[in-house]
Design a protein around this motif. Structure first.
Motif, PDB file in Angstrom:
ATOM      1  N   TYR A  36       0.803  -1.222   0.000  1.00 49.07           N
ATOM      2  CA  TYR A  36       0.000   0.000   0.000  1.00 49.07           C
ATOM      3  C   TYR A  36       0.842   1.282   0.000  1.00 49.07           C
ATOM      4  CZ  TYR A  36      -3.585  -3.332   1.372  1.00 49.07           C
ATOM      5  OH  TYR A  36      -4.437  -4.406   1.408  1.00 49.07           O
ATOM      6  N   ASN A  38       3.074   4.540  -0.957  1.00 46.11           N
ATOM      7  CA  ASN A  38       2.968   5.589  -1.957  1.00 46.11           C
ATOM      8  C   ASN A  38       4.314   6.305  -1.983  1.00 46.11           C
ATOM      9  OD1 ASN A  38       2.528   8.220  -3.127  1.00 46.11           O
ATOM     10  ND2 ASN A  38       0.333   7.931  -2.844  1.00 46.11           N
ATOM     11  N   TYR A  51       3.394  14.392   2.815  1.00 47.17           N
ATOM     12  CA  TYR A  51       3.141  14.154   1.394  1.00 47.17           C
ATOM     13  C   TYR A  51       3.998  15.154   0.631  1.00 47.17           C
ATOM     14  CZ  TYR A  51       0.782  13.218  -2.988  1.00 47.17           C
ATOM     15  OH  TYR A  51       0.518  12.852  -4.278  1.00 47.17           O
ATOM     16  N   HIS A  95       0.917   2.125   6.062  1.00 44.62           N
ATOM     17  CA  HIS A  95       0.579   2.420   4.665  1.00 44.62           C
ATOM     18  C   HIS A  95      -0.866   2.026   4.373  1.00 44.62           C
ATOM     19  CE1 HIS A  95       4.521   3.633   3.254  1.00 44.62           C
ATOM     20  NE2 HIS A  95       5.059   2.578   3.839  1.00 44.62           N
ATOM     21  N   TYR A  99      -3.846   4.500   2.974  1.00 47.41           N
ATOM     22  CA  TYR A  99      -3.846   4.270   1.529  1.00 47.41           C
ATOM     23  C   TYR A  99      -5.040   4.917   0.828  1.00 47.41           C
ATOM     24  CZ  TYR A  99      -3.858   1.687  -2.883  1.00 47.41           C
ATOM     25  OH  TYR A  99      -3.870   1.344  -4.203  1.00 47.41           O
ATOM     26  N   GLN A 103      -5.231   8.294  -1.605  1.00 48.03           N
ATOM     27  CA  GLN A 103      -5.769   8.207  -2.966  1.00 48.03           C
ATOM     28  C   GLN A 103      -6.877   9.235  -3.178  1.00 48.03           C
ATOM     29  OE1 GLN A 103      -7.037   4.176  -3.800  1.00 48.03           O
ATOM     30  NE2 GLN A 103      -5.294   3.923  -5.148  1.00 48.03           N
ATOM     31  N   GLU A 106      -5.377  12.718  -3.407  1.00 51.64           N
ATOM     32  CA  GLU A 106      -4.755  12.938  -4.717  1.00 51.64           C
ATOM     33  C   GLU A 106      -5.804  13.165  -5.792  1.00 51.64           C
ATOM     34  OE1 GLU A 106      -0.540  10.509  -4.468  1.00 51.64           O
ATOM     35  OE2 GLU A 106      -2.320   9.387  -5.068  1.00 51.64           O
TER      36      GLU A 106
END
Length: 116
Positions: A36, A38, A51, A95, A99, A103, A106
């Motif tokens: 998971y 990123n 991030y 993670h 996850y 997502q 984003e």
């Protein structure tokens, strides 16, 4: 007639139990946490993850993103500095735990399609 009904009932029950056991088995299937991961995220394992953006976002998008993040119950703090978005959760993260959240972030803000 009774025999056909009983055979049909047994077949239907068996099929239902098989599908129930199959879906139960799928729910128990686990993957390693690294599956998971990123590449834009660092700090997993602690309450604060960062991030890392590839490019700067517009100020309005960053403000909307900050409001969105601060509205989440699991998040206690958000800090945006340049291309880094620090997100502090109530507990240490994995993670897998973040996850879907990442997502969604984003999709809604980082890779948001440009209108017009």
């Amino acid at each position: 007639m009774k025999k056909n009904f009983i055979n049909c009932l047994c077949f239907t029950t068996t099929l239902s139990l098989f599908s129930a056991f199959t879906s139960f088995g799928q729910q128990l299937e686990r993957h390693e946490d690294g599956v998971y991961s990123n590449p834009h995220i660092s700090g997993v394992g602690s309450p604060t993850v960062v991030y890392h953006l590839d490019a700067l976002l517009a100020t309005t998008v960053l403000n909307e993103l900050e409001i969105y993040l601060e509205s989440m119950n699991a998040i206690t703090g958000v800090e945006i500095a340049g291309q880094d978005i620090s997100i502090t959760f109530k507990e240490p993260t994995t993670h897998e735990m973040i996850y879907l959240f990442i997502q969604r972030m984003e999709m809604l803000y980082i890779h948001k399609p440009k209108n017009g």
